[in-house]
Design an enzyme around this catalytic site. Structure first.
Site, PDB file in Angstrom:
ATOM      1  N   GLU A  98       0.824  -1.221   0.000  1.00  0.00           N
ATOM      2  CA  GLU A  98       0.000   0.000   0.000  1.00  0.00           C
ATOM      3  C   GLU A  98       0.855   1.268   0.000  1.00  0.00           C
ATOM      4  O   GLU A  98       0.524   2.252   0.652  1.00  0.00           O
ATOM      5  CB  GLU A  98      -0.972   0.005   1.184  1.00  0.00           C
ATOM      6  CG  GLU A  98      -2.281  -0.701   0.891  1.00  0.00           C
ATOM      7  CD  GLU A  98      -3.480  -0.091   1.605  1.00  0.00           C
ATOM      8  OE1 GLU A  98      -3.290   0.618   2.606  1.00  0.00           O
ATOM      9  OE2 GLU A  98      -4.596  -0.325   1.145  1.00  0.00           O
ATOM     10  N   ASP A 121       9.009   4.057   2.778  1.00  0.00           N
ATOM     11  CA  ASP A 121      10.061   4.935   2.235  1.00  0.00           C
ATOM     12  C   ASP A 121       9.474   5.886   1.192  1.00  0.00           C
ATOM     13  O   ASP A 121       9.741   7.088   1.190  1.00  0.00           O
ATOM     14  CB  ASP A 121      11.162   4.069   1.599  1.00  0.00           C
ATOM     15  CG  ASP A 121      11.506   2.897   2.493  1.00  0.00           C
ATOM     16  OD1 ASP A 121      12.352   3.069   3.365  1.00  0.00           O
ATOM     17  OD2 ASP A 121      10.859   1.833   2.343  1.00  0.00           O
TER      18      ASP A 121
HETATM   19  S1  MYA Z   1      -1.543  -2.158  -3.792  1.00  0.00           S
HETATM   20  C1  MYA Z   1      -0.151  -1.399  -4.522  1.00  0.00           C
HETATM   21  C2  MYA Z   1       0.277  -0.205  -3.776  1.00  0.00           C
HETATM   22  N1  MYA Z   1       1.133   0.569  -4.598  1.00  0.00           N
HETATM   23  C3  MYA Z   1       1.417   1.793  -4.259  1.00  0.00           C
HETATM   24  O1  MYA Z   1       0.994   2.289  -3.249  1.00  0.00           O
HETATM   25  C4  MYA Z   1       2.259   2.523  -5.226  1.00  0.00           C
HETATM   26  C5  MYA Z   1       3.123   3.560  -4.558  1.00  0.00           C
HETATM   27  N2  MYA Z   1       3.393   4.620  -5.472  1.00  0.00           N
HETATM   28  C6  MYA Z   1       2.722   5.787  -5.415  1.00  0.00           C
HETATM   29  O2  MYA Z   1       1.916   6.013  -4.543  1.00  0.00           O
HETATM   30  C7  MYA Z   1       2.986   6.815  -6.484  1.00  0.00           C
HETATM   31  O3  MYA Z   1       3.461   6.184  -7.650  1.00  0.00           O
HETATM   32  C8  MYA Z   1       3.969   7.918  -6.040  1.00  0.00           C
HETATM   33  C9  MYA Z   1       3.848   8.971  -7.130  1.00  0.00           C
HETATM   34  C10 MYA Z   1       3.524   8.574  -4.752  1.00  0.00           C
HETATM   35  C11 MYA Z   1       5.351   7.331  -5.861  1.00  0.00           C
HETATM   36  N3  MYA Z   1      -2.636  11.372  -3.771  1.00  0.00           N
HETATM   37  O4  MYA Z   1       4.822  13.046 -10.373  1.00  0.00           O
HETATM   38  P1  MYA Z   1       4.164  12.422  -9.178  1.00  0.00           P
HETATM   39  C12 MYA Z   1      -0.452  13.179  -7.967  1.00  0.00           C
HETATM   40  C13 MYA Z   1      -3.098  12.276  -4.657  1.00  0.00           C
HETATM   41  O5  MYA Z   1       4.753  12.692  -7.864  1.00  0.00           O
HETATM   42  P2  MYA Z   1       5.130   9.732  -9.338  1.00  0.00           P
HETATM   43  C14 MYA Z   1      -0.968  -3.033  -2.463  1.00  0.00           C
HETATM   44  O6  MYA Z   1       0.112  -2.849  -2.009  1.00  0.00           O
HETATM   45  C15 MYA Z   1       0.561  14.313  -7.909  1.00  0.00           C
HETATM   46  O7  MYA Z   1       0.111  15.379  -7.111  1.00  0.00           O
HETATM   47  N4  MYA Z   1      -2.401  12.657  -5.714  1.00  0.00           N
HETATM   48  O8  MYA Z   1       4.015  10.829  -9.391  1.00  0.00           O
HETATM   49  C16 MYA Z   1      -1.935  -4.074  -1.961  1.00  0.00           C
HETATM   50  C17 MYA Z   1       0.613  14.678  -9.355  1.00  0.00           C
HETATM   51  O9  MYA Z   1      -0.542  15.410  -9.694  1.00  0.00           O
HETATM   52  P3  MYA Z   1      -0.444  16.637 -10.736  1.00  0.00           P
HETATM   53  C18 MYA Z   1      -1.200  12.095  -5.885  1.00  0.00           C
HETATM   54  O10 MYA Z   1       6.520  10.259  -9.364  1.00  0.00           O
HETATM   55  C19 MYA Z   1      -1.948  -4.119  -0.496  1.00  0.00           C
HETATM   56  C20 MYA Z   1       0.517  13.331 -10.073  1.00  0.00           C
HETATM   57  O11 MYA Z   1      -0.166  12.470  -9.157  1.00  0.00           O
HETATM   58  C21 MYA Z   1      -0.663  11.145  -5.001  1.00  0.00           C
HETATM   59  O12 MYA Z   1       4.751   8.740 -10.366  1.00  0.00           O
HETATM   60  C22 MYA Z   1      -3.110  -4.872   0.028  1.00  0.00           C
HETATM   61  C23 MYA Z   1       1.873  12.752 -10.403  1.00  0.00           C
HETATM   62  O13 MYA Z   1       2.655  12.831  -9.220  1.00  0.00           O
HETATM   63  C24 MYA Z   1      -1.447  10.787  -3.906  1.00  0.00           C
HETATM   64  N5  MYA Z   1      -1.068   9.881  -3.016  1.00  0.00           N
HETATM   65  O14 MYA Z   1       5.008   9.091  -7.875  1.00  0.00           O
HETATM   66  C25 MYA Z   1      -3.558  -4.172   1.249  1.00  0.00           C
HETATM   67  N6  MYA Z   1       0.557  10.770  -5.455  1.00  0.00           N
HETATM   68  O15 MYA Z   1       0.000  16.039 -12.015  1.00  0.00           O
HETATM   69  C26 MYA Z   1      -4.856  -4.615   1.771  1.00  0.00           C
HETATM   70  C27 MYA Z   1       0.777  11.461  -6.555  1.00  0.00           C
HETATM   71  O16 MYA Z   1      -1.838  17.167 -10.789  1.00  0.00           O
HETATM   72  C28 MYA Z   1      -5.458  -3.538   2.621  1.00  0.00           C
HETATM   73  N7  MYA Z   1      -0.277  12.259  -6.824  1.00  0.00           N
HETATM   74  O17 MYA Z   1       0.553  17.590 -10.154  1.00  0.00           O
HETATM   75  C29 MYA Z   1      -5.280  -3.753   4.075  1.00  0.00           C
HETATM   76  C30 MYA Z   1      -6.182  -2.862   4.831  1.00  0.00           C
HETATM   77  C31 MYA Z   1      -6.095  -3.120   6.304  1.00  0.00           C
HETATM   78  C32 MYA Z   1      -6.961  -4.222   6.800  1.00  0.00           C
HETATM   79  C33 MYA Z   1      -8.401  -3.971   6.635  1.00  0.00           C
HETATM   80  C34 MYA Z   1      -9.220  -5.118   7.257  1.00  0.00           C
HETATM   81  C35 MYA Z   1     -10.682  -5.076   6.805  1.00  0.00           C
END
Ligand code: MYA
Length: 637
Positions: A443, A447
């Site tokens: 998620e 880092d």
């Molecule tokens: S699912 C897979 C999880 N994967 C990730 O989380 C991927 C991580 N990577 C990223 O989040 C992004 O690629 C990053 C962006 C942050 C690195 N909110 O040029 P940029 C906008 C809103 O910085 P990048 C799993 O793990 C930004 O402002 N906007 O992009 C399953 C910009 O906008 P604009 C955002 O260098 C787990 C544009 O995007 C955000 O590519 C299972 C480009 O930005 C953001 N966060 O890097 C879990 N980020 O163009 C199960 C970027 O307008 C659940 N932007 O300026 C468990 C729950 C608990 C239990 C529950 C029980 C019921």
């Protein structure tokens, strides 16, 4: 991607350069434009985006209390009653029916347990009741998820991958037809959902996915090809939120480029297959698999959100689900603390109960404090979401980071308190520790999220400084902006203007006034440090990850201080039974956190620290070049 996060930078002309400014959703310029263009009058007057996020405003050195004080209280009496009716049968089910050790050994949630969970409504907690769900808000959801996390994280991931992210896109970005078509079946668990983003070549760099969907010649459907890895529920899901590149024509330039689009994909469309379940370190009961798409025909009406806007859809889903992890792990910690404290209160060594030894007392106190912080942040974020705030992404990231690290520490220390007993499978903690390891990775790795926190805040500051810089080009027309900023800085420099260190005084109970001062001081330190690093590093700040990490650390601690001060103040007001205990935990947390904040801020600028970062970079490069440890064995053999 330059260094993970591709923030677009704008350089302010040298002669009036105080810092750099960054693109934001509201203010955006290319580098070339920024270098050459004088600010246009309309841009000068353009107000930068205003956020009420407590954490984001800290980057400007401002305390904006609205989303932190008072501690949110969102449940109506009816919602409270509904929740009470759900919590105790859920606890009973986990205590009497489910066996997490068995699920772990089987590497599967047994079918009868799945059926029980479906009957309990556990697969559609936040789906509206008219679409077969339980209709809970985020705060209610957090409380139930806490029960799941306290008992079985493998089941937590099965449920979470389904509703926290799997079909969350349909819930928050779907159109009415999509909701009507898909939510009833996923809410009952008749169909399981999955979130399919990660690919072999694309983990943290989510925008770099290669799966591709091309519009058919008759324009009725997309044809999807590609593959995804490590997909929770990947082997059992019927409904998938899938992200793929699609060719999109820019209406202004006419140039066609690939952009990410989100799709609702049914396994029943054909062409969807999966690998056998992955063998994992923990959360073994949950299903994790690769998913393959071969010429999958997706009707155009299954585009989720807008074509080409899928990256934002993905980020919104992840932002929206992150507090669930904080809530679940708060439950996990509560269980571990129960085991450790029970053991400490009964175990005799050296003729005394081990709970009487300072070494054990410190561990147990710290476990409880970390739990208090985790729980407080999770319910703060959930409460703010329920109050309708939309700028919670930085706080949600803080919740995820803090919870996953605190839970790891707490369970590890619980094992330590229990000694050899804790190491035994029967104590039930080794499984939990294995389960917990992934929470710092998925998620969004902690880092990446640290960089996300730091750069999002810096971007916000940049937009405001850019407005100030533009205002100086036409001082007569922008007297308000200039005067406002100048007076703020002047007050700051002489410690007036209400005194920033007193900024939290009106919001925090007087018995915690020293800690409130620390929390205000921390905000001021962050504001000053951000300005200083922008002046020093300019656009290269995105390359300064040693510095950005320390900034994120300071922000996490400072936000956590404010949240526990808010919660403890409310507990005092309400004269809760646990109020004295809460005050003590809040005091210790804040008294220590301010020390860490000062140290991290110092670490952003002290020459000895900067020198160490350079050296560490060099050490790491040597090791990676050598292919492992570069120093020879002391024996030379
Ligand atoms: S699912 C897979 C999880 N994967 C990730 O989380 C991927 C991580 N990577 C990223 O989040 C992004 O690629 C990053 C962006 C942050 C690195 N909110 O040029 P940029 C906008 C809103 O910085 P990048 C799993 O793990 C930004 O402002 N906007 O992009 C399953 C910009 O906008 P604009 C955002 O260098 C787990 C544009 O995007 C955000 O590519 C299972 C480009 O930005 C953001 N966060 O890097 C879990 N980020 O163009 C199960 C970027 O307008 C659940 N932007 O300026 C468990 C729950 C608990 C239990 C529950 C029980 C019921």
């Amino acid at each position: 991607m330059v260094v993970y996060l591709k923030r677009k930078l704008i350089i302010i002309p040298e002669k009036c350069r105080t810092t750099v400014a960054f693109s934001t959703h509201g203010v955006r310029l290319s580098q070339a434009q920024a270098k050459t263009e004088a600010p246009k009058p309309d841009r000068m007057n353009k107000t930068p985006p205003e956020s009420k996020s407590y954490a984001v405003n800290m980057f400007r050195g401002n305390v904006v209390p609205e989303q932190c004080f008072p501690y949110p209280d969102v449940l109506s009496p009816d919602q409270h009653e509904t929740l009470e009716m759900l919590v105790s049968p859920t606890e009973k089910f986990f205590a009497e029916v489910n066996d997490p050790a068995k699920n772990d050994a089987l590497e599967k949630v047994p079918d009868d347990i799945m059926e029980n969970l479906k009957e309990m409504g556990a697969f559609g907690l936040q789906v509206p009741t008219e679409l077969n769900g339980v209709g809970l808000n985020n705060t209610q959801y957090a409380r139930l998820v806490e029960v799941v996390g306290a008992n079985d994280l493998g089941i937590g991931i099965t449920l979470g991958a389904h509703q926290s992210i799997g079909f969350k896109g349909i819930l928050i970005s779907g159109n009415p037809e999509q909701k009507k078509k898909y939510l009833p079946d996923v809410a009952t668990g008749t169909k399981i959902a999955a979130f399919c983003l990660t690919e072999p070549g694309s983990g943290s760099d989510a925008a770099s996915i290669k799966s591709r969907a091309v519009l058919s010649s008759d324009g009725t459907h997309y044809i999807l090809n590609g593959s995804k890895i490590w997909i929770s529920n990947g082997g059992i899901a019927e409904i998938m939120t899938v992200f793929a590149q699609t060719p999109v024509k820019d209406p202004k330039t006419g140039v066609t480029k690939d952009k990410v689009t989100a799709f609702i994909v049914e396994r029943a469309f054909g062409g969807v297959s999966h690998s056998k379940p992955e063998r994992k370190m923990g959360i073994k009961a949950s299903n994790t698999a690769e998913v393959y798409y071969e010429d999958v025909k997706i009707p155009v009406e299954n585009v989720l959100g807008e074509v080409g806007e899928g990256f934002k859809v993905a980020m919104n889903i992840l932002n929206n689900g992150r507090f669930g992890m904080g809530a679940a792990l708060s439950g996990t910690m509560r269980s571990a603390i129960l085991k450790a404290s029970d053991f400490a209160a009964n175990r005799l060594q050296f003729g005394r109960k081990i709970e009487t030894f300072g070494a054990i007392q410190e561990k147990i106190a710290r476990m409880a404090i970390k739990h208090y912080v985790t729980e407080s942040i999770a319910y703060m974020v959930a409460g703010n979401m329920d109050r309708g705030f939309t700028d919670y992404q930085v706080e949600a990231a803080i919740s995820k980071i803090y919870a996953s690290e605190a839970a790891w520490w707490v369970v590890d220390e619980a094992i330590q308190v229990m000694g050899g007993m804790g190491f035994m499978k029967d104590a039930g903690l080794e499984r939990v520790l294995r389960d917990l390891r992934i929470f710092r990775i998925f998620e969004g790795t902690n880092d990446i999220l640290r960089l996300f926190i730091a750069l999002t805040g810096i971007q916000y500051v940049g937009a405001h400084l850019r407005q100030l810089q533009a205002a100086f080009k036409n001082p007569a027309g922008n007297i308000g902006v200039i005067f406002g900023e100048a007076s703020k800085r002047a007050f700051k420099s002489v410690g007036l203007g209400g005194g920033k260190s007193k900024a939290l005084e009106p919001h925090v109970h007087s018995s915690l006034s020293t800690q409130a001062e620390y929390a205000s001081e921390a905000v001021e330190l962050i504001g000053q440090a951000v300005e200083a690093i922008l002046m020093k590093h300019g656009k290269n700040i995105i390359e300064e990850q040693f510095v950005l990490n320390r900034l994120a650390e300071a922000v996490i601690d400072t936000y956590a201080m404010a949240v526990v001060l808010s919660r403890a103040s409310r507990s005092i007001e309400r004269k809760l039974d646990s109020v004295d205990h809460e005050i003590l935990m809040t005091k210790v947390f804040c008294n220590e956190a301010i020390g860490r904040v000062r140290s991290n801020i110092n670490g952003m600028k002290a020459s000895s620290s900067i020198e160490n970062y350079k050296i560490m970079s060099q050490i790491s490069q040597t090791i990676c070049k050598t292919g492992g440890v570069a120093h020879v064995n002391p024996l030379g053999i």
